[in-house]
Scaffold this motif. Structure first.
Motif, PDB file in Angstrom:
ATOM      1  N   ILE A   1      -2.512  92.417  47.560  1.00  0.00           N
ATOM      2  CA  ILE A   1      -2.606  93.630  48.365  1.00  0.00           C
ATOM      3  C   ILE A   1      -1.508  94.621  47.999  1.00  0.00           C
ATOM      4  N   LEU A   2      -0.282  94.152  47.964  1.00  0.00           N
ATOM      5  CA  LEU A   2       0.850  95.039  47.694  1.00  0.00           C
ATOM      6  C   LEU A   2       1.213  94.981  46.218  1.00  0.00           C
ATOM      7  N   GLN A   3       1.108  96.109  45.554  1.00  0.00           N
ATOM      8  CA  GLN A   3       1.432  96.225  44.139  1.00  0.00           C
ATOM      9  C   GLN A   3       2.183  97.536  43.912  1.00  0.00           C
ATOM     10  N   LEU A   4       2.846  97.637  42.773  1.00  0.00           N
ATOM     11  CA  LEU A   4       3.395  98.901  42.300  1.00  0.00           C
ATOM     12  C   LEU A   4       2.880  99.128  40.886  1.00  0.00           C
ATOM     13  N   SER A   5       2.429 100.331  40.631  1.00  0.00           N
ATOM     14  CA  SER A   5       1.839 100.629  39.337  1.00  0.00           C
ATOM     15  C   SER A   5       2.884 100.670  38.231  1.00  0.00           C
ATOM     16  N   ALA A   6       2.463 100.250  37.047  1.00  0.00           N
ATOM     17  CA  ALA A   6       3.307 100.355  35.855  1.00  0.00           C
ATOM     18  C   ALA A   6       2.723 101.341  34.853  1.00  0.00           C
ATOM     19  N   THR A   7       1.699 102.098  35.263  1.00  0.00           N
ATOM     20  CA  THR A   7       1.036 103.047  34.364  1.00  0.00           C
ATOM     21  C   THR A   7       1.822 104.346  34.285  1.00  0.00           C
ATOM     22  N   ALA A   8       2.326 104.671  33.095  1.00  0.00           N
ATOM     23  CA  ALA A   8       3.121 105.886  32.908  1.00  0.00           C
ATOM     24  C   ALA A   8       2.206 107.102  32.846  1.00  0.00           C
ATOM     25  N   ARG A   9       2.507 108.081  33.653  1.00  0.00           N
ATOM     26  CA  ARG A   9       1.785 109.363  33.645  1.00  0.00           C
ATOM     27  C   ARG A   9       2.835 110.451  33.835  1.00  0.00           C
ATOM     28  N   THR A  10       3.369 110.943  32.749  1.00  0.00           N
ATOM     29  CA  THR A  10       4.440 111.922  32.846  1.00  0.00           C
ATOM     30  C   THR A  10       4.436 112.818  31.620  1.00  0.00           C
ATOM     31  N   GLY A  11       5.204 113.887  31.670  1.00  0.00           N
ATOM     32  CA  GLY A  11       5.294 114.812  30.548  1.00  0.00           C
ATOM     33  C   GLY A  11       4.706 116.164  30.878  1.00  0.00           C
ATOM     34  N   THR A  12       5.076 117.153  30.084  1.00  0.00           N
ATOM     35  CA  THR A  12       4.664 118.534  30.344  1.00  0.00           C
ATOM     36  C   THR A  12       3.155 118.694  30.419  1.00  0.00           C
TER      37      THR A  12
ATOM     38  N   PHE B   1      -6.403 100.336  36.904  1.00  0.00           N
ATOM     39  CA  PHE B   1      -6.860 101.442  36.061  1.00  0.00           C
ATOM     40  C   PHE B   1      -6.457 102.802  36.631  1.00  0.00           C
ATOM     41  N   ALA B   2      -6.429 102.940  37.950  1.00  0.00           N
ATOM     42  CA  ALA B   2      -6.188 104.238  38.597  1.00  0.00           C
ATOM     43  C   ALA B   2      -4.724 104.487  38.928  1.00  0.00           C
ATOM     44  N   GLY B   3      -3.824 103.589  38.575  1.00  0.00           N
ATOM     45  CA  GLY B   3      -2.450 103.672  39.047  1.00  0.00           C
ATOM     46  C   GLY B   3      -1.595 104.743  38.389  1.00  0.00           C
ATOM     47  N   ILE B   4      -0.429 104.969  39.000  1.00  0.00           N
ATOM     48  CA  ILE B   4       0.600 105.860  38.466  1.00  0.00           C
ATOM     49  C   ILE B   4       1.951 105.276  38.887  1.00  0.00           C
ATOM     50  N   ARG B   5       2.906 105.239  37.957  1.00  0.00           N
ATOM     51  CA  ARG B   5       4.224 104.706  38.296  1.00  0.00           C
ATOM     52  C   ARG B   5       4.864 105.522  39.418  1.00  0.00           C
ATOM     53  N   PRO B   6       5.498 104.877  40.379  1.00  0.00           N
ATOM     54  CA  PRO B   6       6.186 105.624  41.442  1.00  0.00           C
ATOM     55  C   PRO B   6       7.179 106.646  40.904  1.00  0.00           C
ATOM     56  N   VAL B   7       7.860 106.317  39.796  1.00  0.00           N
ATOM     57  CA  VAL B   7       8.847 107.236  39.240  1.00  0.00           C
ATOM     58  C   VAL B   7       8.210 108.528  38.738  1.00  0.00           C
ATOM     59  N   ASP B   8       6.902 108.517  38.468  1.00  0.00           N
ATOM     60  CA  ASP B   8       6.207 109.706  37.972  1.00  0.00           C
ATOM     61  C   ASP B   8       5.661 110.587  39.094  1.00  0.00           C
ATOM     62  N   LEU B   9       5.761 110.116  40.329  1.00  0.00           N
ATOM     63  CA  LEU B   9       5.192 110.870  41.454  1.00  0.00           C
ATOM     64  C   LEU B   9       5.809 112.251  41.648  1.00  0.00           C
ATOM     65  N   PRO B  10       7.145 112.406  41.612  1.00  0.00           N
ATOM     66  CA  PRO B  10       7.709 113.734  41.896  1.00  0.00           C
ATOM     67  C   PRO B  10       7.155 114.839  40.999  1.00  0.00           C
ATOM     68  N   GLY B  11       7.015 114.561  39.712  1.00  0.00           N
ATOM     69  CA  GLY B  11       6.467 115.571  38.812  1.00  0.00           C
ATOM     70  C   GLY B  11       5.035 115.930  39.147  1.00  0.00           C
ATOM     71  N   PHE B  12       4.231 114.922  39.471  1.00  0.00           N
ATOM     72  CA  PHE B  12       2.837 115.163  39.830  1.00  0.00           C
ATOM     73  C   PHE B  12       2.733 115.976  41.118  1.00  0.00           C
ATOM     74  N   ILE B  13       3.479 115.565  42.126  1.00  0.00           N
ATOM     75  CA  ILE B  13       3.388 116.238  43.426  1.00  0.00           C
ATOM     76  C   ILE B  13       3.872 117.678  43.330  1.00  0.00           C
ATOM     77  N   ALA B  14       4.968 117.896  42.613  1.00  0.00           N
ATOM     78  CA  ALA B  14       5.478 119.263  42.442  1.00  0.00           C
ATOM     79  C   ALA B  14       4.450 120.133  41.735  1.00  0.00           C
ATOM     80  N   ALA B  15       3.813 119.602  40.701  1.00  0.00           N
ATOM     81  CA  ALA B  15       2.807 120.367  39.965  1.00  0.00           C
ATOM     82  C   ALA B  15       1.600 120.670  40.841  1.00  0.00           C
ATOM     83  N   GLU B  16       1.182 119.700  41.652  1.00  0.00           N
ATOM     84  CA  GLU B  16       0.027 119.904  42.526  1.00  0.00           C
ATOM     85  C   GLU B  16       0.310 120.981  43.574  1.00  0.00           C
ATOM     86  N   LEU B  17       1.484 120.938  44.152  1.00  0.00           N
ATOM     87  CA  LEU B  17       1.827 121.949  45.159  1.00  0.00           C
ATOM     88  C   LEU B  17       1.957 123.325  44.531  1.00  0.00           C
ATOM     89  N   PHE B  18       2.529 123.380  43.329  1.00  0.00           N
ATOM     90  CA  PHE B  18       2.642 124.664  42.628  1.00  0.00           C
ATOM     91  C   PHE B  18       1.256 125.245  42.347  1.00  0.00           C
TER      92      PHE B  18
END
Length: 232
Positions: A115-126, A189-206
């Protein structure tokens, strides 16, 4: 997508439920697609179609209750437009995040995964950040333009836009901070590393803020032509 006369408690339940089902669909269909095919393109297609389809369903049935935001970026836009009070908007966002995480856990339970997992899928970069800004911009603009010209078609506009954006954006179009947070709790398959969240969230809000500014200009009611009375 506008809010009608339902009390806040029922609106919050609708937002939590809708986001939970949305995320369960995203994560669950990703798990299923990944299990059934070793072809990444086929797996992505198997993830895309259920997501677009469930958005049409959820917005149609829950929109009359809560406005069917299911997305903190969308709620922010409606708060800026003063279509929802600030306190209610904050409660919406909390319900969306909680519902999204619950949806991830539900998907894991259905597929007999931890049930409880943390993603290891890297999704980052410009490129990924630009893609998320584009995804959120298009989503918010589709909602605002739909409400302006074809409110009855908004569920289909959102579902079809996300279906398309899965394929034309490098990030596969998260376009939703609550969904991004929820996907960080799934090492699938659908995961994203927690460390990559800030960049994604900032881009989405922008992207969402850019869309509301652009729509405010492009979709504004045209001014009536000025008439001049001839001098007698």
């Amino acid at each position: 997508m506008s809010i009608v006369a339902f009390d806040l408690s029922r609106r919050l339940v609708a937002e939590a439920l809708g986001t939970a089902i949305l995320v369960a669909t995203v994560v669950g269909s990703g798990i299923m697609a990944d299990r059934l095919s070793e072809d990444a393109a086929v797996s992505l297609l198997g993830n895309t179609l259920p997501t677009g389809a469930i958005l049409v369903v959820l917005i149609t049935i829950l929109g009359p209750i809560s406005g069917a935001h299911f997305n903190p970026a969308v709620t922010l836009v409606f708060a800026l437009r003063r279509d929802i009070e600030v306190n209610a908007a904050l409660a919406y966002i909390a319900a969306q995040v909680a519902g999204g995480i619950a949806g991830t856990f539900l998907a894991h339970a259905m597929f007999d995964l931890p049930i409880l997992q943390l993603s290891a899928t890297a999704r980052t970069g410009t490129g990924q950040w630009i893609a998320e800004a584009v995804a959120a911009f298009g989503l918010v603009f589709a909602i605002l333009a739909g409400l302006r010209f074809r409110p009855d078609a908004t569920p289909w506009l959102v579902g079809l836009y996300i279906t398309a954006a899965y394929w034309f954006t490098a990030s596969t179009s998260f376009a939703n901070p609550a969904v991004a947070i929820a996907r960080a709790f799934s090492n699938t398959f659908a995961g994203i590393r927690p460390v990559d969240l800030p960049g994604f969230i900032a881009a989405e809000l922008f992207g969402a803020l850019l869309a509301v500014a652009f729509a405010g200009w492009l979709l504004a009611e045209p001014k009536p032509p000025t008439t001049f009375k001839a001098a007698e």
